[in-house]
Write an enzyme that holds these catalytic residues in place. Structure first.
Site, mmCIF file in Angstrom:
data_model
loop_
_atom_site.group_PDB
_atom_site.id
_atom_site.type_symbol
_atom_site.label_atom_id
_atom_site.label_comp_id
_atom_site.label_asym_id
_atom_site.label_seq_id
_atom_site.Cartn_x
_atom_site.Cartn_y
_atom_site.Cartn_z
ATOM 1 C CE LYS A 190 1.975 -33.472 -51.817
ATOM 2 N NZ LYS A 190 2.287 -34.887 -51.862
ATOM 3 C CG ASN A 206 -0.598 -45.923 -58.417
ATOM 4 O OD1 ASN A 206 -0.223 -45.762 -59.569
ATOM 5 N ND2 ASN A 206 0.166 -45.630 -57.376
ATOM 6 C CB ILE A 237 9.328 -38.521 -52.952
ATOM 7 C CG1 ILE A 237 9.343 -39.965 -52.477
ATOM 8 C CG2 ILE A 237 10.603 -38.192 -53.734
ATOM 9 C CD1 ILE A 237 9.098 -40.992 -53.535
ATOM 10 C CG PHE A 240 2.810 -34.136 -62.294
ATOM 11 C CD1 PHE A 240 4.162 -33.848 -62.398
ATOM 12 C CD2 PHE A 240 2.048 -34.164 -63.455
ATOM 13 C CE1 PHE A 240 4.749 -33.592 -63.630
ATOM 14 C CE2 PHE A 240 2.614 -33.914 -64.693
ATOM 15 C CZ PHE A 240 3.966 -33.623 -64.786
HETATM 16 N N1 CTP Z 1 4.155 -37.500 -53.988
HETATM 17 C C1 CTP Z 1 5.369 -37.924 -53.501
HETATM 18 N N2 CTP Z 1 5.410 -38.827 -52.481
HETATM 19 C C2 CTP Z 1 4.281 -39.295 -51.944
HETATM 20 C C3 CTP Z 1 3.022 -38.868 -52.432
HETATM 21 C C4 CTP Z 1 2.994 -37.978 -53.467
HETATM 22 O O1 CTP Z 1 6.412 -37.484 -54.008
HETATM 23 N N3 CTP Z 1 4.352 -40.162 -50.949
HETATM 24 C C5 CTP Z 1 4.136 -36.498 -55.054
HETATM 25 C C6 CTP Z 1 3.670 -36.983 -56.397
HETATM 26 O O2 CTP Z 1 4.758 -37.451 -57.170
HETATM 27 C C7 CTP Z 1 3.070 -35.714 -56.971
HETATM 28 C C8 CTP Z 1 2.543 -35.000 -55.763
HETATM 29 O O3 CTP Z 1 3.221 -35.520 -54.657
HETATM 30 O O4 CTP Z 1 4.063 -34.899 -57.534
HETATM 31 C C9 CTP Z 1 1.072 -35.094 -55.513
HETATM 32 O O5 CTP Z 1 0.655 -36.420 -55.570
HETATM 33 P P1 CTP Z 1 -0.872 -36.781 -55.366
HETATM 34 O O6 CTP Z 1 -1.013 -38.277 -55.404
HETATM 35 O O7 CTP Z 1 -1.723 -35.971 -56.275
HETATM 36 O O8 CTP Z 1 -1.151 -36.212 -53.948
HETATM 37 P P2 CTP Z 1 -0.986 -36.777 -52.507
HETATM 38 O O9 CTP Z 1 0.194 -36.164 -51.867
HETATM 39 O O10 CTP Z 1 -1.032 -38.250 -52.530
HETATM 40 O O11 CTP Z 1 -2.265 -36.159 -51.808
HETATM 41 P P3 CTP Z 1 -3.796 -36.637 -51.824
HETATM 42 O O12 CTP Z 1 -3.764 -38.133 -51.716
HETATM 43 O O13 CTP Z 1 -4.359 -35.958 -50.640
HETATM 44 O O14 CTP Z 1 -4.398 -36.133 -53.095
#
Ligand code: CTP
Length: 425
Positions: A353, A220, A317, A335
């Protein structure tokens, strides 16, 4: 950097003074005298250019130390190798810092003793630029200065005024006593107790790369700028920080332990290895999915048309670190990158979360957040009712300012709760 007139902090400090070529080099003789008067031990390295303006003999006489000029001097290397020279100091000061030495430092060159010592040092470095105004304002010099500052190198000046070359403008080296004051301010700042001293923090940053085959991956647009800035800001407040970073092109933030990973699974393992921690900040843009069975060999084009990729969900995570248990950091911050309904989605994420705070940022196309230097965020804290978080709207700030503000909010929380509740939320 603030200027201080309390010079007691200088007593007993060891300074490596790198003098590069420039008319301002003569002012270093006075600088050495003023530093010596205040109890600083000064060892000097002179570049070849510097020796056109001051002699090693005069520097040696004033510093009462041997002066170093030659990278390949057998005697110097046997008495004091260039690595030791660069390490046996509390601070390395480059004064005057010419455009040339700034460029060589930015490029990581090591083609003389001065730049080799600067590349080899594990100590803080301060540069005091001095050059012609056009050289200073040249985009090349400005880019080099930004690169160096991005790596945590401190800068004093230059000042504006009449210059030796007859031109007027910015580029003049700040006066020796101002350099002494700047050095004293640096040491004074370091001796102030840090609010997060003794606290351990783990920060995730950057994207993850999920392999499709040995040459392709899913990724990404995350640059890692925000996560890296958070790690640096927590370290600046005294925290012992482990930064678990996905693939980024950024320099390691100063004073931070960096663990480099590629995939979400590696990021989770590295984050868990960094526990126990008091603080976890998950700023990484972790790929939600990986290819269920990445190919061991490069996938080739064939008669059957494009391959079908079957995806599997990656571990979360943030949610994993937020799970209750003895290993849970006291404060877990996530975040939320959203392109619309930022606050509503962020509030839902906070509840889902299980973290304590969410920094909600707007990454809609046109905001320039991904890869940019600014960020528009709101801080949501878990309230008494899960569905009604406490929301702080922050102005649009640079990512460094967002990080500093977040680190300060974290420090305030720990300060206000350290004697009361075990939970900092
Ligand atoms: N995060 C994480 N591990 C993942 C996905 C997300 O630790 N596998 C954490 C990111 O570091 C961030 C938070 O979760 O602190 C939210 O990430 P975001 O990409 O906004 O959300 P998603 O959990 O991916 O949810 P969605 O795709 O539904 O927006």
């Amino acid at each position: 950097m603030s200027v201080t007139s309390d010079y007691r902090v200088l007593e007993g400090k060891r300074l490596l003074l790198v003098i590069s070529g420039g008319i301002a080099a003569y002012k270093c003789l006075e600088l050495i005298r003023r530093l010596k008067e205040r109890g600083v031990r000064v060892r000097a390295v002179l570049t070849e250019g510097a020796q056109q303006f001051v002699t090693p003999l005069s520097v040696a006489a004033l510093s009462e130390e041997k002066v170093y000029t030659d990278l390949f001097s057998l005697t110097d290397e046997s008495e004091m190798g260039h690595i030791r020279l660069s390490r046996e100091a509390d601070l390395v000061v480059v004064a005057p810092a010419s455009a040339d030495i700034l460029a060589r430092m930015a490029a990581g060159m090591a083609n003389d003793l001065a730049t080799t010592a600067l590349l080899a040092t594990d100590k803080p470095v301060m540069v005091v630029p001095a050059m012609n105004v056009m050289m200073w304002t040249n985009p090349a010099t400005q880019a080099n200065v930004r690169t160096l500052e991005g790596r945590g190198i401190r800068r004093l000046g230059p000042a504006a005024g009449d210059m030796a070359c007859g031109e007027v403008g910015s580029g003049r080296m700040v006066e020796p006593m101002e350099i002494v004051a700047g050095i004293a301010a640096f040491f004074a700042e370091r001796s102030v107790p840090k609010p997060l001293a003794g606290r351990r923090a783990v920060v995730t940053s950057g994207p993850t790369h999920e392999p499709i085959d040995p040459v392709r991956y899913i990724a990404n647009r995350s640059s890692g700028k925000q996560g890296h800035a958070v790690a640096a800001a927590l370290a600046a407040l005294g925290a012992d920080v482990t930064l678990v970073s996905g693939p980024v092109t950024l320099a390691d933030p100063p004073g931070v332990r960096v663990v480099r990973v590629e995939t979400a699974a590696e990021m989770l393992a590295a984050s868990q290895s960094a526990l126990p921690a008091d603080i976890a900040v998950c700023a990484a843009a972790v790929a939600d999915w990986r290819v269920a069975a990445a190919a061991g060999d490069k996938v080739k084009k064939g008669p059957d048309g494009p391959p079908t990729l079957t995806l599997a969900e990656n571990p979360d995570i943030l949610a994993t670190l937020s799970q209750a248990g003895p290993a849970r950091p006291r404060l877990v911050v996530g975040f939320a990158a959203e392109t619309r309904d930022v606050l509503a989605y962020a509030a839902a994420k906070l509840a889902k979360k299980g973290c304590d705070w969410i920094v909600a940022n707007d990454v809609a196309t046109g905001t320039g957040t991904f890869g940019g230097d600014d960020n528009q965020v709101h801080l949501l804290r878990q309230g008494a009712q899960p569905e009604t978080p406490l929301i702080e709207i922050w102005p649009r700030l640079s990512k460094t300012e967002v990080a500093a503000r977040l680190a300060q909010a974290i420090a305030d929380t720990f300060l206000s709760t350290s004697n009361h509740s075990p939970e900092p939320v």
